[in-house]
Design an enzyme around this catalytic site. Structure first.
Site, PDB file in Angstrom:
ATOM      1  N   SER A   1      -2.110  -0.194   6.800  1.00  0.00           N
ATOM      2  CA  SER A   1      -1.728  -1.387   7.279  1.00  0.00           C
ATOM      3  C   SER A   1      -2.345  -2.509   6.337  1.00  0.00           C
ATOM      4  O   SER A   1      -3.359  -2.358   6.081  1.00  0.00           O
ATOM      5  CB  SER A   1      -1.999  -1.669   8.636  1.00  0.00           C
ATOM      6  OG  SER A   1      -1.849  -3.102   8.743  1.00  0.00           O
ATOM      7  N   SER A   2      -1.434  -3.363   6.074  1.00  0.00           N
ATOM      8  CA  SER A   2      -2.000  -4.654   5.175  1.00  0.00           C
ATOM      9  C   SER A   2      -3.070  -5.206   6.156  1.00  0.00           C
ATOM     10  O   SER A   2      -4.095  -5.614   5.335  1.00  0.00           O
ATOM     11  CB  SER A   2      -1.045  -5.531   4.757  1.00  0.00           C
ATOM     12  OG  SER A   2       0.123  -5.098   4.237  1.00  0.00           O
ATOM     13  N   ARG A   3      -3.055  -5.336   7.180  1.00  0.00           N
ATOM     14  CA  ARG A   3      -4.200  -5.690   7.841  1.00  0.00           C
ATOM     15  C   ARG A   3      -5.694  -5.049   7.905  1.00  0.00           C
ATOM     16  O   ARG A   3      -6.670  -5.467   8.517  1.00  0.00           O
ATOM     17  CB  ARG A   3      -3.805  -6.145   9.497  1.00  0.00           C
ATOM     18  CG  ARG A   3      -2.777  -7.296   9.395  1.00  0.00           C
ATOM     19  CD  ARG A   3      -2.380  -7.597  10.870  1.00  0.00           C
ATOM     20  NE  ARG A   3      -1.684  -8.867  10.861  1.00  0.00           N
ATOM     21  CZ  ARG A   3      -0.304  -8.952  10.985  1.00  0.00           C
ATOM     22  NH1 ARG A   3       0.292  -8.014  11.357  1.00  0.00           N
ATOM     23  NH2 ARG A   3      -0.002 -10.316  11.019  1.00  0.00           N
TER      24      ARG A   3
ATOM     25  N   GLU B   1       8.218   3.716  10.474  1.00  0.00           N
ATOM     26  CA  GLU B   1       8.074   3.918  12.033  1.00  0.00           C
ATOM     27  C   GLU B   1       6.817   3.446  12.555  1.00  0.00           C
ATOM     28  O   GLU B   1       6.361   2.982  13.458  1.00  0.00           O
ATOM     29  CB  GLU B   1       8.246   5.404  12.259  1.00  0.00           C
ATOM     30  CG  GLU B   1       9.377   5.711  12.297  1.00  0.00           C
ATOM     31  CD  GLU B   1       9.737   7.234  12.234  1.00  0.00           C
ATOM     32  OE1 GLU B   1       8.736   8.044  12.313  1.00  0.00           O
ATOM     33  OE2 GLU B   1      10.795   7.867  12.515  1.00  0.00           O
TER      34      GLU B   1
ATOM     35  N   GLY C   1       1.954   3.027   2.300  1.00  0.00           N
ATOM     36  CA  GLY C   1       2.815   3.093   3.108  1.00  0.00           C
ATOM     37  C   GLY C   1       4.191   2.552   2.763  1.00  0.00           C
ATOM     38  O   GLY C   1       5.133   3.063   2.909  1.00  0.00           O
ATOM     39  N   HIS C   2       3.901   1.334   2.218  1.00  0.00           N
ATOM     40  CA  HIS C   2       5.415   0.593   1.706  1.00  0.00           C
ATOM     41  C   HIS C   2       5.656   1.424   0.293  1.00  0.00           C
ATOM     42  O   HIS C   2       7.127   1.644   0.502  1.00  0.00           O
ATOM     43  CB  HIS C   2       4.711  -0.671   0.930  1.00  0.00           C
ATOM     44  CG  HIS C   2       4.094  -1.928   1.755  1.00  0.00           C
ATOM     45  ND1 HIS C   2       2.767  -2.119   1.887  1.00  0.00           N
ATOM     46  CD2 HIS C   2       4.704  -2.491   2.992  1.00  0.00           C
ATOM     47  CE1 HIS C   2       2.730  -2.953   2.868  1.00  0.00           C
ATOM     48  NE2 HIS C   2       3.858  -3.144   3.645  1.00  0.00           N
TER      49      HIS C   2
ATOM     50  N   GLN D   1       7.699 -15.544  11.988  1.00  0.00           N
ATOM     51  CA  GLN D   1       7.304 -14.364  12.675  1.00  0.00           C
ATOM     52  C   GLN D   1       5.765 -14.158  13.279  1.00  0.00           C
ATOM     53  O   GLN D   1       5.393 -13.303  13.981  1.00  0.00           O
ATOM     54  CB  GLN D   1       7.738 -13.079  11.987  1.00  0.00           C
ATOM     55  CG  GLN D   1       6.839 -12.533  10.894  1.00  0.00           C
ATOM     56  CD  GLN D   1       7.369 -11.413  10.361  1.00  0.00           C
ATOM     57  OE1 GLN D   1       8.674 -11.186   9.864  1.00  0.00           O
ATOM     58  NE2 GLN D   1       6.836 -10.048  10.425  1.00  0.00           N
TER      59      GLN D   1
ATOM     60  N   HIS E   1       0.873  -1.446   0.003  1.00  0.00           N
ATOM     61  CA  HIS E   1      -0.039  -0.112  -0.130  1.00  0.00           C
ATOM     62  C   HIS E   1       0.995   1.368   0.025  1.00  0.00           C
ATOM     63  O   HIS E   1       2.265   1.223  -0.070  1.00  0.00           O
ATOM     64  CB  HIS E   1      -0.883  -0.126   1.267  1.00  0.00           C
ATOM     65  CG  HIS E   1      -0.259  -0.043   2.391  1.00  0.00           C
ATOM     66  ND1 HIS E   1       0.742   0.408   3.027  1.00  0.00           N
ATOM     67  CD2 HIS E   1      -0.348  -1.373   3.380  1.00  0.00           C
ATOM     68  CE1 HIS E   1       1.163   0.102   4.213  1.00  0.00           C
ATOM     69  NE2 HIS E   1       0.449  -0.997   4.565  1.00  0.00           N
TER      70      HIS E   1
ATOM     71  N   GLN F   1       9.901  -2.727  16.194  1.00  0.00           N
ATOM     72  CA  GLN F   1      10.619  -3.556  15.392  1.00  0.00           C
ATOM     73  C   GLN F   1      11.973  -2.715  14.782  1.00  0.00           C
ATOM     74  O   GLN F   1      12.832  -3.247  14.893  1.00  0.00           O
ATOM     75  CB  GLN F   1       9.755  -3.903  13.994  1.00  0.00           C
ATOM     76  CG  GLN F   1      10.581  -4.499  12.921  1.00  0.00           C
ATOM     77  CD  GLN F   1       9.617  -4.853  11.626  1.00  0.00           C
ATOM     78  OE1 GLN F   1       8.657  -6.024  11.811  1.00  0.00           O
ATOM     79  NE2 GLN F   1       9.290  -4.216  10.794  1.00  0.00           N
TER      80      GLN F   1
HETATM   81  P1  AMP Z   1       5.005  -5.081   6.402  1.00  0.00           P
HETATM   82  O1  AMP Z   1       4.798  -5.800   5.030  1.00  0.00           O
HETATM   83  O2  AMP Z   1       3.760  -4.890   7.098  1.00  0.00           O
HETATM   84  O3  AMP Z   1       5.836  -6.263   7.084  1.00  0.00           O
HETATM   85  O4  AMP Z   1       5.885  -3.958   6.302  1.00  0.00           O
HETATM   86  C1  AMP Z   1       6.886  -3.671   5.634  1.00  0.00           C
HETATM   87  C2  AMP Z   1       7.575  -2.308   5.845  1.00  0.00           C
HETATM   88  O5  AMP Z   1       6.651  -1.519   5.717  1.00  0.00           O
HETATM   89  C3  AMP Z   1       7.864  -2.133   7.415  1.00  0.00           C
HETATM   90  O6  AMP Z   1       8.990  -1.551   7.499  1.00  0.00           O
HETATM   91  C4  AMP Z   1       6.573  -1.316   8.105  1.00  0.00           C
HETATM   92  O7  AMP Z   1       6.766  -0.656   9.178  1.00  0.00           O
HETATM   93  C5  AMP Z   1       6.302  -0.251   6.594  1.00  0.00           C
HETATM   94  N1  AMP Z   1       5.105  -0.113   6.803  1.00  0.00           N
HETATM   95  C6  AMP Z   1       3.808  -0.481   7.001  1.00  0.00           C
HETATM   96  N2  AMP Z   1       2.821   0.129   7.058  1.00  0.00           N
HETATM   97  C7  AMP Z   1       3.313   1.575   6.937  1.00  0.00           C
HETATM   98  C8  AMP Z   1       3.030   2.856   7.050  1.00  0.00           C
HETATM   99  N3  AMP Z   1       1.408   2.929   6.869  1.00  0.00           N
HETATM  100  N4  AMP Z   1       3.778   3.856   7.165  1.00  0.00           N
HETATM  101  C9  AMP Z   1       5.132   3.632   6.946  1.00  0.00           C
HETATM  102  N5  AMP Z   1       5.830   2.474   6.845  1.00  0.00           N
HETATM  103  C10 AMP Z   1       5.052   1.352   6.980  1.00  0.00           C
END
Ligand code: AMP
Length: 284
Positions: free
Chosen positions: A191-193, A154, A35-36, A60, A33, A159
């Protein structure tokens, strides 16, 4: 370019290194998304070459968590990456990462275990072993890709702090670049969730960012007593929220604060209809 094999990534990176190019890595679990995307854009801007890993890392996830139903959208992820200028999307299978018949218990796999002081709190308290799995897979990804820079959000600040500690303690030659939280206009952290939330749940989910923004406002107005700041949260919570934690901790070592200061981060986790959401804010 979509790559599934470790050897293939290694070959490519070797070529880049021989040509003196810098390499950025953005580790993700996919279902990408905005964020990524912000992490990816930062890497593409900073580094000559960017690798995005897409890997739903089984070690994990704890028993009873959402490993099987975690969203997997590799085709769309690859498209987003290509459009953003990514050079390699590395999407290994669990067998490629952990071996055929991948036996994932720590009787059979070498794990990287971060210090207990960092993992016995916040998300680590309910997700036993989660950060062992994160540190192990990120260490593996660092060894496979050998990036100069690695980008982390962040959004998952515990993490991020733990990975910085790992890199420092183990002298890993990678610079960790923290990236700010990307939010919807409503304030909800992407968030993906969030895909698990109904429209009504999403409304309820706004409580997290509202609580954090309100606490920061109160702090900026001069309230520093953590108990008083924490109590302001209750105005935003109802019977649909199950508050797992709301904690004030040091931005570098996660020590608990009784008096808030600029180095304080406020962490929150709330379950809404069985979906666990996290968020945080720096008071700086
Ligand atoms: P994930 O796929 O959830 O493991 O996230 C991969 C990376 O993207 C991690 O470093 C997360 O912290 C970052 N990430 C996920 N959601 C956001 C967001 N809303 N804003 C900034 N970084 C994000």
């Amino acid at each position: 370019m979509l790559v599934h094999k470790i050897t293939e990534v290694r070959e490519k990176v070797k070529e880049w290194k021989r040509a003196g190019l810098s390499v950025g890595l953005v580790p993700t679990m996919g279902a990408l998304h905005n964020g990524h995307k912000s992490l990816i854009e930062k890497s593409v801007e900073k580094c000559d070459r960017t690798v995005v890993s897409v890997f739903v890392n089984p070690i994990q996830f704890c028993a009873g968590e959402d490993l099987d139903k975690y969203p997997r959208t590799l085709e769309a992820d690859e498209k987003l990456c290509t459009e953003a200028g990514v050079d390699i999307v590395f999407a290994p299978s669990p067998a490629e990462m952990y071996g055929e018949g991948h036996i994932l218990s720590n009787d059979f796999l070498t794990y990287v275990i971060p210090p207990y002081f960092y993992t016995d709190k916040l998300c680590g308290k309910s997700r036993i072993g989660h950060f062992d799995g994160v540190c192990t897979v990120v260490n593996k990804l660092f060894n496979i890709v050998q990036p100069d820079f690695a980008f982390f959000g962040e959004k998952d600040r515990q993490q991020l702090i733990i990975l910085k500690k790992m890199v420092n303690d183990l002298n890993i030659p990678v610079e960790i670049i923290p990236c700010p939280i990307v939010r919807e206009e409503s304030g909800l952290a992407l968030s993906s969730r969030n895909k698990y939330l109904s429209d009504a749940d999403k409304q309820e989910a706004l409580a997290l960012s509202k609580i954090l923004f309100n606490i920061k406002n109160c702090y900026k107005k001069g309230i520093t007593d953590v108990r008083s700041l924490g109590e302001t949260a209750y105005a935003f919570l109802n019977e649909n929220h199950s508050l797992e934690y709301l904690e004030f901790r040091d931005e570098n070592n996660l020590e608990e604060k009784t008096t808030a200061d600029d180095g304080t981060v406020v962490f929150i986790a709330v379950k809404i209809n069985g979906v666990r959401l996290i968020d945080n804010i720096s008071l700086r």
